[in-house]
Write an enzyme that holds these catalytic residues in place. Structure first.
Site, mmCIF file in Angstrom:
data_model
loop_
_atom_site.group_PDB
_atom_site.id
_atom_site.type_symbol
_atom_site.label_atom_id
_atom_site.label_comp_id
_atom_site.label_asym_id
_atom_site.label_seq_id
_atom_site.Cartn_x
_atom_site.Cartn_y
_atom_site.Cartn_z
ATOM 1 N N TYR A 180 -4.958 13.851 -2.465
ATOM 2 C CA TYR A 180 -3.695 13.175 -2.137
ATOM 3 C C TYR A 180 -2.759 14.106 -1.359
ATOM 4 O O TYR A 180 -2.266 13.768 -0.281
ATOM 5 C CB TYR A 180 -3.033 12.696 -3.437
ATOM 6 C CG TYR A 180 -1.719 11.986 -3.230
ATOM 7 C CD1 TYR A 180 -1.680 10.664 -2.797
ATOM 8 C CD2 TYR A 180 -0.504 12.633 -3.468
ATOM 9 C CE1 TYR A 180 -0.469 10.001 -2.612
ATOM 10 C CE2 TYR A 180 0.704 11.982 -3.288
ATOM 11 C CZ TYR A 180 0.720 10.669 -2.861
ATOM 12 O OH TYR A 180 1.925 10.022 -2.660
ATOM 13 N N LYS A 184 -1.746 14.030 2.717
ATOM 14 C CA LYS A 184 -0.326 13.932 3.089
ATOM 15 C C LYS A 184 0.068 15.113 3.987
ATOM 16 O O LYS A 184 0.774 14.952 4.977
ATOM 17 C CB LYS A 184 0.557 13.915 1.829
ATOM 18 C CG LYS A 184 0.382 12.679 0.963
ATOM 19 C CD LYS A 184 0.874 11.452 1.695
ATOM 20 C CE LYS A 184 0.933 10.225 0.817
ATOM 21 N NZ LYS A 184 1.179 9.014 1.586
HETATM 22 N N1 LIG Z 1 4.537 6.052 -5.716
HETATM 23 C C1 LIG Z 1 5.099 7.220 -5.761
HETATM 24 O O1 LIG Z 1 5.599 7.672 -6.802
HETATM 25 C C2 LIG Z 1 5.187 8.028 -4.494
HETATM 26 C C3 LIG Z 1 5.742 9.292 -4.559
HETATM 27 C C4 LIG Z 1 5.859 10.028 -3.385
HETATM 28 C C5 LIG Z 1 5.425 9.500 -2.196
HETATM 29 N N2 LIG Z 1 4.854 8.265 -2.150
HETATM 30 C C6 LIG Z 1 4.388 7.761 -0.856
HETATM 31 O O2 LIG Z 1 5.394 6.933 -0.305
HETATM 32 C C7 LIG Z 1 4.802 5.924 0.527
HETATM 33 C C8 LIG Z 1 5.319 4.564 0.123
HETATM 34 O O3 LIG Z 1 5.037 4.357 -1.242
HETATM 35 P P1 LIG Z 1 5.319 2.936 -1.919
HETATM 36 O O4 LIG Z 1 5.034 3.120 -3.359
HETATM 37 O O5 LIG Z 1 6.636 2.414 -1.477
HETATM 38 O O6 LIG Z 1 4.140 2.067 -1.246
HETATM 39 P P2 LIG Z 1 3.581 0.642 -1.673
HETATM 40 O O7 LIG Z 1 4.583 -0.110 -2.462
HETATM 41 O O8 LIG Z 1 2.233 0.822 -2.266
HETATM 42 O O9 LIG Z 1 3.439 -0.065 -0.238
HETATM 43 C C9 LIG Z 1 2.470 0.363 0.655
HETATM 44 C C10 LIG Z 1 2.606 -0.320 2.000
HETATM 45 O O10 LIG Z 1 1.460 0.049 2.776
HETATM 46 C C11 LIG Z 1 0.755 -1.127 3.170
HETATM 47 N N3 LIG Z 1 -0.694 -0.934 3.088
HETATM 48 C C12 LIG Z 1 -1.397 -0.470 2.028
HETATM 49 N N4 LIG Z 1 -2.715 -0.493 2.318
HETATM 50 C C13 LIG Z 1 -2.833 -0.996 3.569
HETATM 51 C C14 LIG Z 1 -3.932 -1.278 4.422
HETATM 52 N N5 LIG Z 1 -5.192 -1.055 4.041
HETATM 53 N N6 LIG Z 1 -3.694 -1.790 5.643
HETATM 54 C C15 LIG Z 1 -2.430 -2.015 6.039
HETATM 55 N N7 LIG Z 1 -1.331 -1.784 5.289
HETATM 56 C C16 LIG Z 1 -1.545 -1.272 4.055
HETATM 57 C C17 LIG Z 1 1.162 -2.208 2.184
HETATM 58 O O11 LIG Z 1 0.961 -3.465 2.794
HETATM 59 P P3 LIG Z 1 0.620 -4.785 1.919
HETATM 60 O O12 LIG Z 1 1.919 -5.191 1.273
HETATM 61 O O13 LIG Z 1 0.123 -5.756 2.895
HETATM 62 O O14 LIG Z 1 -0.387 -4.361 0.882
HETATM 63 C C18 LIG Z 1 2.629 -1.846 1.930
HETATM 64 O O15 LIG Z 1 3.428 -2.355 2.959
HETATM 65 C C19 LIG Z 1 3.295 6.092 0.372
HETATM 66 O O16 LIG Z 1 2.797 6.795 1.470
HETATM 67 C C20 LIG Z 1 3.146 6.905 -0.905
HETATM 68 O O17 LIG Z 1 1.967 7.695 -0.898
HETATM 69 C C21 LIG Z 1 4.745 7.515 -3.272
#
Ligand SMILES: NC(=O)c1ccc[n+]([C@@H]2O[C@H](COP(=O)([O-])OP(=O)(O)OC[C@H]3O[C@@H](n4cnc5c(N)ncnc54)[C@H](OP(=O)(O)O)[C@@H]3O)[C@@H](O)[C@H]2O)c1
Length: 275
Positions: A180, A184
């Protein structure tokens, strides 16, 4: 009995001391996070007015996700761009009138070159795209979090976009042995090499959000961290602070072409700016 009470009393005292000691160390480590942005209580009003006058346009990748959805709301609430485009794999419908001027481009991320026009003519790009290894497998995760993101950045730049804001992750490091963090870090490095006029990397820790999708591990981490977030502010972050920081930071002039906002800096910017 008295002896037992004395022993228990002493044990409790020692335990408290140990907890306080560990907490102090963790807090110290927490605050020793590198902070690239420390501005407090920035008044955004005049910056926003200036920005609006420039009639800029932007696109958001991942606007259907937790961060992206809130980022979109923040951008519309603050009315900074004359045009906002969502680029995603599916069309979304909105009931609120505030969303009626949005442009939506539905693309096939496996054939992004065929959709180059969707990436043309934007000044600013925001990326909140991402998946998880649990959901997509290791290869799928790399495909989305690295390949789709990098290709989108390339097409955006070729289409005239001068600044790219990437939601990455705390600990991102292309040399990490954790997939991961490695992915990133790699995508950060590859986008930096494209040479955008401005490349802003946001590295939030665990996002505090009531996620629509069920992710048990993340849920557990959120529960623990949200209850002590005041103590260790760089181990988690409310999602609102992230989106607010991304938008506010867009209005500020960075010191370098590439800037990295670690969790604490995001927290500071996302909670101390006033409009
Ligand atoms: N979760 C955490 O605690 C955390 C912490 C630090 C950083 N982050 C990072 O921050 C970013 C945003 O996180 P989040 O939790 O807000 O994300 P999320 O809610 O999982 O949303 C992900 C987005 O990416 C799109 N996506 C996922 N798979 C896809 C695919 N195969 N093709 C096209 N689009 C796709 C989704 O589209 P659909 O709606 O169509 O599925 C959605 O719009 C990510 O990069 C994550 O790694 C997360």
């Amino acid at each position: 009995m008295r002896l037992l009470i004395t022993i228990l009393g002493k044990a409790t005292g020692y335990l408290t001391l140990i907890i306080v000691f560990i907490a102090a160390i963790l807090k110290y480590l927490d605050y020793s996070d590198p902070v690239s942005f420390t501005s407090m209580a920035v008044n955004m009003e005049s910056l926003e007015e200036d920005f609006r006058l420039q009639n800029k346009s932007c696109f958001i990748l991942g606007a259907t996700g937790e961060t992206g959805r809130l980022l979109l709301k923040e951008l519309l609430d603050r009315n900074l761009f004359s045009k906002v485009t969502l680029i995603g794999r599916r069309r979304v419908s909105f009931e609120d009138k505030a969303y009626e001027k949005l442009v939506q481009e539905v693309v096939d991320f496996e054939k992004l070159d065929d959709y180059a026009t969707a990436f043309q003519g934007h000044d600013v790009g925001y990326c909140c795209l991402g998946t998880t290894k649990a959901k997509a497998g290791a290869e799928g995760f790399i495909r989305v979090d690295h390949d789709y993101v990098l290709k989108s950045a390339e097409l955006a730049q070729a289409g005239g976009c001068s600044q790219f804001h990437l939601e990455s992750s705390k600990g991102a490091d292309k040399s990490s042995s954790f997939l991961y963090l490695k992915v990133k870090g790699q995508v950060e490095a590859d986008i930096e090499a494209l040479g955008f006029d401005r490349f802003s990397i946001y590295r939030p820790a665990v996002l505090l959000v009531d996620r629509q999708e069920s992710r048990p591990g993340e849920w557990m981490a959120r529960k623990v961290l949200s209850s002590c977030s005041f103590m260790f502010p760089t181990m988690s972050i409310p999602i609102q602070a992230v989106t607010r920081a991304m938008v506010s930071n867009t209005l500020l002039k960075p010191e370098h072409k590439t800037e990295i906002l670690e969790n604490k800096a995001i927290h500071t910017l996302g909670t101390n700016t006033t409009t």
